[in-house]
Design an enzyme around this catalytic site. Sequence first.
Site: not given
Ligand code: NI
Length: 177
Positions: A46, A51, A95-96, A137-138, A141
């Site tokens: 995701g 991000q 998380c990226l 989660h997304e 963000h």
């Molecule tokens: Ni994340």
Amino acid sequence: MTVRPILIHPDPRLKTLCRPVPAITDDLRRLADDMLETMYDAPGIGLAAPQVGVLARVLVMDAVKEEGAAPRPMVLVNPEVVWASEARSIYDEGCLSIPDQYAEVERPAEVTVRWTALDGSAQEERFAGLWATCVQHEIDHLDGRLFIDYLKPLKRQMITRKMVKLKRDRAREGVKV
Ligand code: NI
């Protein structure tokens, strides 16, 4: 399609409430393509627009995890959780924007999400399992919330310190973050 650089926490853009997308445009389609490319390249399941530094309510995901299964790239514009189960589940989240750090987060086990697709149509779907965790989660963000915000302050500070060091090390090596 272009792989865009992923912002690393801490960054004020990752703490920002993102604006709704007013219309589906070519720019938005390009952004979604780039986000999918960036997510698969990372690799991740995701990715949210903030991000990659775009403060708009767009996320992409593909939580298909079975080896050899067909990918299911999804683009959600202006996503909204309209129902959440009372049952909760715990996943070891990462998380990226917080590389190599994982922690258990408890969330509703199932959610129904409403969003606009890239063709402008209204969509609604119930997600369970990893998909449910991923979409929540997304969406977090887009509200400037990271999974570490669910952790105890000490653990959160420890991870943040590691990320500050990671960014410093990368800057020294001349890697763009
Ligand atoms: Ni994340």
